[in-house]
Design an enzyme around this catalytic site. Structure first.
Site, PDB file in Angstrom:
ATOM      1  N   ARG A 233       0.846  -1.203   0.000  1.00 54.05           N
ATOM      2  CA  ARG A 233       0.000   0.000   0.000  1.00 54.05           C
ATOM      3  C   ARG A 233       0.871   1.239   0.000  1.00 54.05           C
ATOM      4  O   ARG A 233       1.910   1.271   0.671  1.00 54.05           O
ATOM      5  CB  ARG A 233      -0.921   0.028   1.226  1.00 54.05           C
ATOM      6  CG  ARG A 233      -2.186  -0.788   1.060  1.00 54.05           C
ATOM      7  CD  ARG A 233      -3.151  -0.195   0.015  1.00 54.05           C
ATOM      8  NE  ARG A 233      -4.353  -0.987  -0.160  1.00 54.05           N
ATOM      9  CZ  ARG A 233      -4.530  -1.975  -1.044  1.00 54.05           C
ATOM     10  NH1 ARG A 233      -3.548  -2.311  -1.864  1.00 54.05           N
ATOM     11  NH2 ARG A 233      -5.682  -2.618  -1.122  1.00 54.05           N
ATOM     12  N   GLU A 262      -2.685   7.791  -4.681  1.00 57.20           N
ATOM     13  CA  GLU A 262      -3.067   7.321  -6.009  1.00 57.20           C
ATOM     14  C   GLU A 262      -4.551   7.584  -6.283  1.00 57.20           C
ATOM     15  O   GLU A 262      -5.350   7.589  -5.331  1.00 57.20           O
ATOM     16  CB  GLU A 262      -2.732   5.829  -6.171  1.00 57.20           C
ATOM     17  CG  GLU A 262      -3.455   4.898  -5.204  1.00 57.20           C
ATOM     18  CD  GLU A 262      -2.986   3.451  -5.375  1.00 57.20           C
ATOM     19  OE1 GLU A 262      -1.789   3.174  -5.215  1.00 57.20           O
ATOM     20  OE2 GLU A 262      -3.854   2.611  -5.677  1.00 57.20           O
ATOM     21  N   HIS A 280      -0.861   0.492 -10.142  1.00 60.04           N
ATOM     22  CA  HIS A 280      -1.567  -0.450  -9.268  1.00 60.04           C
ATOM     23  C   HIS A 280      -2.153  -1.626 -10.070  1.00 60.04           C
ATOM     24  O   HIS A 280      -3.368  -1.838 -10.096  1.00 60.04           O
ATOM     25  CB  HIS A 280      -2.669   0.269  -8.471  1.00 60.04           C
ATOM     26  CG  HIS A 280      -3.070  -0.475  -7.220  1.00 60.04           C
ATOM     27  ND1 HIS A 280      -3.484   0.148  -6.078  1.00 60.04           N
ATOM     28  CD2 HIS A 280      -3.119  -1.815  -6.943  1.00 60.04           C
ATOM     29  CE1 HIS A 280      -3.782  -0.746  -5.151  1.00 60.04           C
ATOM     30  NE2 HIS A 280      -3.568  -1.951  -5.660  1.00 60.04           N
TER      31      HIS A 280
HETATM   32  P1  NAP Z   1      -1.458 -11.166   4.624  1.00 61.78           P
HETATM   33  O1  NAP Z   1      -1.340 -12.617   4.304  1.00 61.78           O
HETATM   34  O2  NAP Z   1      -2.390 -10.732   5.693  1.00 61.78           O
HETATM   35  O3  NAP Z   1       0.020 -10.626   4.934  1.00 61.78           O
HETATM   36  C1  NAP Z   1       0.270  -9.377   5.506  1.00 61.78           C
HETATM   37  C2  NAP Z   1       1.584  -9.448   6.271  1.00 61.78           C
HETATM   38  O4  NAP Z   1       1.867  -8.152   6.794  1.00 61.78           O
HETATM   39  C3  NAP Z   1       1.541 -10.423   7.452  1.00 61.78           C
HETATM   40  O5  NAP Z   1       2.758 -11.137   7.478  1.00 61.78           O
HETATM   41  C4  NAP Z   1       1.456  -9.493   8.652  1.00 61.78           C
HETATM   42  O6  NAP Z   1       2.071  -9.992   9.798  1.00 61.78           O
HETATM   43  C5  NAP Z   1       2.241  -8.292   8.166  1.00 61.78           C
HETATM   44  N1  NAP Z   1       1.931  -7.094   8.925  1.00 61.78           N
HETATM   45  C6  NAP Z   1       0.727  -6.513   9.080  1.00 61.78           C
HETATM   46  N2  NAP Z   1       0.815  -5.424   9.868  1.00 61.78           N
HETATM   47  C7  NAP Z   1       2.122  -5.331  10.221  1.00 61.78           C
HETATM   48  C8  NAP Z   1       2.867  -4.430  11.023  1.00 61.78           C
HETATM   49  N3  NAP Z   1       2.269  -3.398  11.641  1.00 61.78           N
HETATM   50  N4  NAP Z   1       4.198  -4.622  11.172  1.00 61.78           N
HETATM   51  C9  NAP Z   1       4.797  -5.666  10.583  1.00 61.78           C
HETATM   52  N5  NAP Z   1       4.163  -6.572   9.792  1.00 61.78           N
HETATM   53  C10 NAP Z   1       2.839  -6.397   9.623  1.00 61.78           C
HETATM   54  O7  NAP Z   1      -1.891 -10.338   3.338  1.00 61.78           O
HETATM   55  P2  NAP Z   1      -1.530 -10.616   1.794  1.00 61.78           P
HETATM   56  O8  NAP Z   1      -2.602 -11.406   1.162  1.00 61.78           O
HETATM   57  O9  NAP Z   1      -0.117 -11.097   1.688  1.00 61.78           O
HETATM   58  O10 NAP Z   1      -1.653  -9.102   1.236  1.00 61.78           O
HETATM   59  C11 NAP Z   1      -0.811  -8.091   1.757  1.00 61.78           C
HETATM   60  C12 NAP Z   1      -1.203  -6.724   1.242  1.00 61.78           C
HETATM   61  O11 NAP Z   1      -0.811  -6.588  -0.117  1.00 61.78           O
HETATM   62  C13 NAP Z   1      -2.702  -6.420   1.219  1.00 61.78           C
HETATM   63  O12 NAP Z   1      -3.160  -5.987   2.487  1.00 61.78           O
HETATM   64  C14 NAP Z   1      -2.812  -5.340   0.168  1.00 61.78           C
HETATM   65  O13 NAP Z   1      -2.749  -4.064   0.781  1.00 61.78           O
HETATM   66  C15 NAP Z   1      -1.574  -5.546  -0.699  1.00 61.78           C
HETATM   67  N6  NAP Z   1      -1.953  -5.955  -2.064  1.00 61.78           N
HETATM   68  C16 NAP Z   1      -1.604  -5.164  -3.123  1.00 61.78           C
HETATM   69  C17 NAP Z   1      -1.952  -5.539  -4.406  1.00 61.78           C
HETATM   70  C18 NAP Z   1      -1.587  -4.716  -5.604  1.00 61.78           C
HETATM   71  O14 NAP Z   1      -2.276  -4.780  -6.623  1.00 61.78           O
HETATM   72  N7  NAP Z   1      -0.524  -3.917  -5.559  1.00 61.78           N
HETATM   73  C19 NAP Z   1      -2.683  -6.722  -4.617  1.00 61.78           C
HETATM   74  C20 NAP Z   1      -2.997  -7.514  -3.523  1.00 61.78           C
HETATM   75  C21 NAP Z   1      -2.625  -7.127  -2.247  1.00 61.78           C
HETATM   76  P3  NAP Z   1       1.244 -10.650  11.020  1.00 61.78           P
HETATM   77  O15 NAP Z   1       1.281 -12.103  10.707  1.00 61.78           O
HETATM   78  O16 NAP Z   1       2.031 -10.239  12.223  1.00 61.78           O
HETATM   79  O17 NAP Z   1      -0.153 -10.064  10.996  1.00 61.78           O
END
Ligand code: NAP
Length: 322
Positions: A233, A262, A280
């Site tokens: 993000r 964005e 994005h």
């Molecule tokens: P996920 O499985 O929930 O992974 C998120 C990771 O971030 C987890 O390891 C979590 O750790 C960690 N995290 C959250 N808050 C944190 C903090 N304050 N400090 C340190 N680590 C933290 O989610 P995902 O499916 O991989 O997706 C991740 C993100 O990618 C989404 O939320 C979205 O914003 C972004 N995304 C972007 C696109 C794009 O088109 N560019 C597409 C899809 C997703 P914990 O285990 O400790 O909670």
């Protein structure tokens, strides 16, 4: 039979629009005027919201919909929905995890390679007819000598790490906890990891806790050979600090798929030819977006069918629809 009301916050994929039209009486925010001033007879009929993040589904909006039971978010990131408030008020929020993981990881590797080998700028060199006059210059960056630190080793972060293993680069990760069965080097300090690696890949969600986690101090720790890749993000990076760091050689380059404000992208970033800037598109293939759309539909139909939703977010664990 009277169909339950559904509030749609913006245009959605045909696969979603067809299904919600069959099952719900669909009310479109942009046809109702102000989202927070919906007439009571319509507001009372709304049991579901389908959103692609076009507007904030915040406490004010949800409070104005007294019969709201489910907010189905198109996307795994649901930072435009106040899920904590929803959880405290018996509303289920769903997102679209897993179905986009591999696509976003593929895009991340593309973004990383484009950035370190300047492939976007090299392609522009060819398209602008400059090749006959001279080869594109050798790139100062290569993946061959780099070590990568991942911020957010979740679903997508792990899929990125898995791909990076095949590229033979050392992999570290920063997180709130060390994960068992993960072979990569763990850092509980982001500064510590930034000092140890030269490439940061951020795939963090946009939350209050992650806001501006990558700031000038972190970029100083990364150093003058540093590269920042952001696929998570835009709010995670202090964009003004990033511009300053790039302009003054605090770090070397960046590859960005997401931006703080964005779709506005600062002119200063656009002016820096070496960077790779994408609009994005992490999950943006027909195949993957249709998978995400189907999951939005599955969650909404679980509500009308009185079934558990497939993918509620952690803040709103499912405890039944009544
Ligand atoms: P996920 O499985 O929930 O992974 C998120 C990771 O971030 C987890 O390891 C979590 O750790 C960690 N995290 C959250 N808050 C944190 C903090 N304050 N400090 C340190 N680590 C933290 O989610 P995902 O499916 O991989 O997706 C991740 C993100 O990618 C989404 O939320 C979205 O914003 C972004 N995304 C972007 C696109 C794009 O088109 N560019 C597409 C899809 C997703 P914990 O285990 O400790 O909670």
């Amino acid at each position: 039979m009277i169909k339950p009301g559904l509030l749609q916050t913006g245009p959605l994929l045909p696969i979603i629009e067809r299904a919600i039209g069959d099952t719900f009486t669909v009310r479109r925010v942009w046809e109702l005027g102000e989202a927070n001033a919906i007439k009571p007879e319509i507001a009372n009929s709304i049991e579901a919201v389908a959103t692609g993040g076009q507007i904030r589904v915040d406490a004010t909006l949800m409070r104005s919909l007294p019969n709201l039971r489910i907010v189905a978010n198109f996307g795994v990131g649901y930072d435009s929905v106040d899920a904590a408030w929803a959880g405290q008020n018996g509303i289920v929020v769903t997102n679209t995890p897993d179905v986009l993981t591999e696509e976003v990881a593929d895009t991340t590797l593309g973004l990383l390679l484009m950035t370190v080998r300047e492939l976007g700028a090299a392609e522009r060199h060819l398209r602008e007819g400059k090749w006959p006059a001279g080869n594109y210059p050798l790139t100062p960056m290569t993946l061959r000598t780099r070590s990568v630190g991942i911020l957010g080793l979740g679903r997508i972060g792990k899929a990125i790490a898995h791909r990076l293993e095949a590229f033979g680069v050392p992999i570290s990760y920063f997180g709130r906890r060390k994960q068992p069965d993960v072979p990569y080097t763990f850092y509980d300090s982001l500064t510590g990891m930034a000092e140890a690696v030269d490439t940061l890949v951020s795939v963090l969600p946009g939350t209050e806790q992650t806001h501006h986690l990558i700031n000038m101090d972190i970029m100083r720790a990364l150093g003058p050979n540093g590269v920042v890749i952001n696929i998570g993000r835009g709010s995670v990076i202090d964009e003004a600090a990033l511009i300053e760091a790039l302009q003054h050689g605090v770090i070397l380059s960046a590859g960005l798929d997401v931006f703080e404000f964005e779709p506005e992208v600062p002119d200063e970033l656009i002016a820096m030819e070496r960077l790779t800037l994408l609009p994005h598109v992490g999950s943006a293939s027909v195949h993957t977006r249709d998978g995400m759309g189907q999951l939005v539909v599955d969650n909404l139909l679980a509500y009308t069918g009185n079934q558990p939703p497939p993918t509620p977010v952690p803040e709103t664990p499912f405890n039944g629809w009544d």
